[in-house]
Structure formats: structure tokens, C-alpha cells
Design an enzyme around this catalytic site. Structure first.
Site, PDB file in Angstrom:
ATOM      1  N   ASN A 213       0.844  -1.198   0.000  1.00 27.29           N
ATOM      2  CA  ASN A 213       0.000   0.000   0.000  1.00 27.29           C
ATOM      3  C   ASN A 213       0.878   1.247   0.000  1.00 27.29           C
ATOM      4  O   ASN A 213       1.893   1.290   0.708  1.00 27.29           O
ATOM      5  CB  ASN A 213      -0.830  -0.048   1.300  1.00 27.29           C
ATOM      6  CG  ASN A 213      -1.966   0.940   1.378  1.00 27.29           C
ATOM      7  OD1 ASN A 213      -2.767   1.043   0.450  1.00 27.29           O
ATOM      8  ND2 ASN A 213      -2.060   1.661   2.496  1.00 27.29           N
ATOM      9  N   HIS A 249      -4.815   9.801  -1.168  1.00 24.92           N
ATOM     10  CA  HIS A 249      -4.861  11.095  -0.457  1.00 24.92           C
ATOM     11  C   HIS A 249      -4.548  12.193  -1.476  1.00 24.92           C
ATOM     12  O   HIS A 249      -3.395  12.396  -1.845  1.00 24.92           O
ATOM     13  CB  HIS A 249      -3.823  11.130   0.666  1.00 24.92           C
ATOM     14  CG  HIS A 249      -4.102  10.165   1.772  1.00 24.92           C
ATOM     15  ND1 HIS A 249      -5.185  10.295   2.616  1.00 24.92           N
ATOM     16  CD2 HIS A 249      -3.451   9.046   2.172  1.00 24.92           C
ATOM     17  CE1 HIS A 249      -5.182   9.300   3.498  1.00 24.92           C
ATOM     18  NE2 HIS A 249      -4.139   8.525   3.252  1.00 24.92           N
ATOM     19  N   ASP A 280      -9.131  10.535   0.418  1.00 26.08           N
ATOM     20  CA  ASP A 280      -9.690  11.809   0.866  1.00 26.08           C
ATOM     21  C   ASP A 280      -9.130  12.898  -0.047  1.00 26.08           C
ATOM     22  O   ASP A 280      -8.124  12.685  -0.733  1.00 26.08           O
ATOM     23  CB  ASP A 280      -9.480  12.103   2.358  1.00 26.08           C
ATOM     24  CG  ASP A 280      -8.049  12.070   2.832  1.00 26.08           C
ATOM     25  OD1 ASP A 280      -7.116  12.123   2.002  1.00 26.08           O
ATOM     26  OD2 ASP A 280      -7.839  12.000   4.068  1.00 26.08           O
TER      27      ASP A 280
HETATM   28  C1  XIL Z   1      -3.224   8.521   9.989  1.00 26.44           C
HETATM   29  C2  XIL Z   1      -4.434   8.605  10.896  1.00 26.44           C
HETATM   30  O1  XIL Z   1      -5.530   9.010  10.123  1.00 26.44           O
HETATM   31  C3  XIL Z   1      -4.177   9.584  12.007  1.00 26.44           C
HETATM   32  O2  XIL Z   1      -5.253   9.554  12.947  1.00 26.44           O
HETATM   33  C4  XIL Z   1      -2.886   9.241  12.724  1.00 26.44           C
HETATM   34  O3  XIL Z   1      -2.599  10.229  13.690  1.00 26.44           O
HETATM   35  C5  XIL Z   1      -1.743   9.158  11.728  1.00 26.44           C
HETATM   36  O4  XIL Z   1      -2.051   8.227  10.722  1.00 26.44           O
HETATM   37  N1  XIL Z   1      -1.316   6.941   5.521  1.00 26.44           N
HETATM   38  C6  XIL Z   1      -1.687   5.836   6.245  1.00 26.44           C
HETATM   39  C7  XIL Z   1      -2.563   5.989   7.426  1.00 26.44           C
HETATM   40  O5  XIL Z   1      -1.373   4.706   5.830  1.00 26.44           O
HETATM   41  O6  XIL Z   1      -2.315   5.023   8.416  1.00 26.44           O
HETATM   42  C8  XIL Z   1      -2.443   7.370   8.030  1.00 26.44           C
HETATM   43  O7  XIL Z   1      -3.428   7.481   9.059  1.00 26.44           O
HETATM   44  C9  XIL Z   1      -2.631   8.417   6.959  1.00 26.44           C
HETATM   45  C10 XIL Z   1      -1.573   8.302   5.902  1.00 26.44           C
END
Ligand code: XIL
Length: 367
Positions: A213, A249, A280
Site C-alpha cells: 500500500n 490522499h 480523501d
Molecule cells: C493517519 C491517521 O488518520 C491519524 O489519525 C494518525 O494520527 C496518523 O495516521 N497513511 C496511512 C494511514 O497509511 O495510516 C495514516 O493514518 C494516513 C496516511
């Protein structure tokens, strides 16, 4: 993280109570109206539309919100048929002290999901972030780090054996230029750590779909090329890898990534699954109608890229409400990154997802 959660609340949540009955005394008056589960008459959500397309639609779940907020629970149940633990399956959460395993919060999520006919995606076994401090500050040598990692993968994947559909076995292994990210695991084990972790995970949970991932691998570029080269090599060597996780993201401050459809297709052409694992779309604040429209378009285009490929099996948003999104805390000045606003009102992004699931023919489905 999990230590902050009230254990009795977790038990109630996972037990035989309905979502709205759990923690009933704290419920707002509107909570029971948003879900209608009587006689199978659940109000239609994205999950109902997506199921007809052969696509799972998921969300990351914030366990504190799931325990405390009945409106949040209602939306999780109504809209999604897949859930991912936002934090409670990460190493720092499950083994806060060396040898003390704590799966209470993660188990509560798994039971909640089963009760609501949702699958669970495991996140994540091997990563460089959210590691327990006993590990990062332990001064361990390379050989010991390898055996610590092997033990962790066996313990955690073994704990959930048979209960998760997929694992993000390795998370974020690449730098932006496509080289292997310089992490504690690369330094101690060398690049073979990816292969090792996949084999260990497969041994511990032979039925889970095993994923690599990463973010910024949505479109064509050096990082997705590196992912492509990695999974091609792994497949050739017979390493158990089943899917590529594309986090998703995005920010409207940047153009929509180029070549997403082509990129998804090159992975599925290898015989792999693709999952959009953490979608997101953040925006510079304040929110405007125009920005919401661009955001909706980005959510929509990622979803349509999934719908275009039969082996693109899952589309997960990284939180569904701006009330609890990680974005404002991580990207100063940005936010509003999810399909529901902070008061659970549907945003244009939600409507775009709903429309795409309603309209779009699943082109690669056999007729
Ligand atoms: C993020 C969470 O959303 C937060 O709450 C935490 O503080 C940090 O991690 N990539 C990932 C996720 O694989 O695990 C991350 O999640 C966001 C970026």
C-alpha cells in the site's frame, strides 16, 4: 490510543446491542432516525449501490468516535460494507509495551463489522510510522529487529487469522523518486523485508488478501512505476502478494493525477487486485462551493477508475466526516477532505459517489 478507549464501552459496542442502543444515555435525539434496519428495510446507502457493482465501499474508522458518537455509528452502518481501523491495528496500539499485546479496540471493531455484515481490511503490519517507542528507542541490532518484525507479523496476523479480508502488509515502502524508503526496516533487513513480511503474513493468515500500500501511486509516475516493478518481481518469484493498495490522499491544490485508469489497469493486468484504500481530497480552507465541486470531481474520478476494472475490488475513504478527519491536524490550513461535513450533511462529493455508483456500467464485468 486504545488505552484511551473505555473498555466497557468497547465491549458494549461489540456486543449484542444495536448500534444506537449502545451507550444510549449519550445519544442525541436524532440518532435513531438515521438508520432504519427494521425488517431489512435499511435506508439505502453507498454500500447497497456498490454491492450491485461488485465493489466494496469502505471507510477508515476512528474507534473513539465509533464508541462515543451514535450519529457516526449510524453512518458507518448505513453507508459502508468495509471498514479499516484508522489507528487501532497499528503496532504502537497493539503492543504498547514489549510483549504486552492489546487487541481490545481492534477486536471490538472486527465484532462490530461482523454484526453489520461488513468486511475488515487490516492496516497495517509493517510501516515506519506509529511504531511503539520500546521498538524505535530500543537500540536493537539488525538480526534482532528482523526477529522482532517476524514475531510481530506472526502475532498480529495470527490473532486476526480468518477474520480479515485483506492486510496492508507493507505500508508506504517508497520514496517519491521510486527508491525504497529509508526506514528502520530497510536498514535492518534490506529490501527483502517486503518479501519476508508477505511470506510471514501468508503463513499466519493464509486466507487474507495481502497488499502493498502506498500514496502518490494513483497515476503514472516514478513511484507507481516502482510499485509496478516491485509487484512484478514479487509475482515472478512466487511471493504471496494479491493486491496493490492505492491510498488516494489527494488535494485540490494539485491537478488530478494523470493516468489513473491506465495505472489501475496495469496492476490488474498482472492478475492483482487493486484497492483504493485511503481516499480523501483536502482543500485549502475556507471551503467554497467551487472547491467542493472540484473535490467532488476528484472523488468521482477515483471511483470511476475503480469501476472501470473488475479487479479493482474496493474503494475506502479515510474517514467520511470532516468532524474527525486527520487532515486539519496534519496539513495546516487544509481540511474539509471527506464526503460529509462536520454535521454529517452530505457534500457534493457524496452525491458524486452515489451518482457514479448508480450510473456507471461495470465495463469489465462479464455479460
Ligand atoms: C493517519 C491517521 O488518520 C491519524 O489519525 C494518525 O494520527 C496518523 O495516521 N497513511 C496511512 C494511514 O497509511 O495510516 C495514516 O493514518 C494516513 C496516511
Amino acid at each position: 490510543m486504545s488505552a484511551a478507549l473505555d473498555r466497557r464501552a468497547l465491549l458494549r459496542l461489540a456486543g449484542g446491542l444495536t448500534a444506537t442502543a449502545a451507550l444510549g444515555s449519550t445519544l442525541p435525539a436524532t440518532a435513531t432516525a438515521t438508520v432504519d434496519e427494521r425488517a431489512g428495510g435499511r435506508r439505502r446507502g453507498l454500500r447497497d449501490l456498490a454491492a450491485r457493482r461488485g465493489l466494496a465501499v469502505g471507510t477508515a474508522v476512528d474507534m473513539a468516535a465509533l464508541v462515543d458518537d451514535a450519529r457516526y455509528r449510524d453512518v458507518v452502518v448505513r453507508e459502508f460494507d468495509s471498514v479499516t481501523a484508522e489507528n487501532v491495528m497499528k503496532w504502537e496500539a497493539v503492543e504498547p509495551e514489549r510483549g504486552r499485546l492489546d487487541f481490545a479496540a481492534a477486536d471490538a471493531l472486527v465484532r462490530f463489522a461482523r454484526r453489520h455484515r461488513q468486511v475488515v481490511r487490516g492496516h497495517t503490519l509493517v510501516w515506519h510510522n506509529q511504531l511503539p517507542s520500546w521498538l524505535t528507542d530500543g537500540g536493537f541490532g539488525d538480526a534482532e529487529l528482523r526477529s522482532i518484525l517476524r514475531r510481530h507479523v506472526h502475532q498480529e496476523a495470527g490473532h486476526f487469522r480468518g477474520r480479515l479480508t485483506a492486510w496492508d502488509v507493507v505500508n508506504e515502502p517508497f520514496e517519491e523518486d521510486g527508491s525504497m524508503r529509508d526506514t528502520i526496516w530497510l536498514r535492518a533487513l534490506g529490501p527483502e523485508y517486503v518479501e519476508d513480511a508477505l511470506r510471514w503474513a501468508s503463513h499466519a493468515d493464509p486466507r487474507a488478501r495481502l497488499y502493498v500500500n502506498d500514496y502518490n501511486v494513483e497515476g503514472l509516475g516514478p513511484k507507481s512505476d516502482a510499485m509496478y516493478a516491485l509487484v512484478t518481481r514479487l509475482r515472478r518469484r512466487g511471493v504471496p502478494v494479491h493486491g496493490v493498495g492505492i491510498q488516494g490522499h489527494l488535494s485540490i491544490a494539485y491537478d488530478f493525477p494523470a493516468g489513473v485508469v491506465e495505472n489501475v489497469r496495469r496492476f490488474t493486468d498482472l492478475g492483482l487486485e487493486v484497492a483504493l484504500t485511503e481516499v480523501d481530497v483536502r482543500m485549502p480552507l475556507p471551503v467554497t462551493e467551487e472547491k467542493l465541486a472540484v473535490q467532488a470531481d476528484y472523488f468521482d474520478r477515483l471511483l470511476r477508475a475503480c469501476l472501470a476494472e473488475r479487479r479493482a475490488v474496493s474503494y475506502t475513504v479515510w474517514g467520511f466526516t470532516d468532524r474527525y478527519s486527520w487532515v486539519p491536524g496534519t496539513f495546516p490550513g487544509e481540511g474539509a477532505a471527506t464526503p460529509f461535513d462536520a454535521d454529517y450533511r452530505r457534500k457534493p462529493a457524496y452525491l458524486a459517489l452515489r451518482d457514479a455508483l448508480t450510473d456507471h456500467p461495470r465495463s469489465a464485468l462479464p455479460s
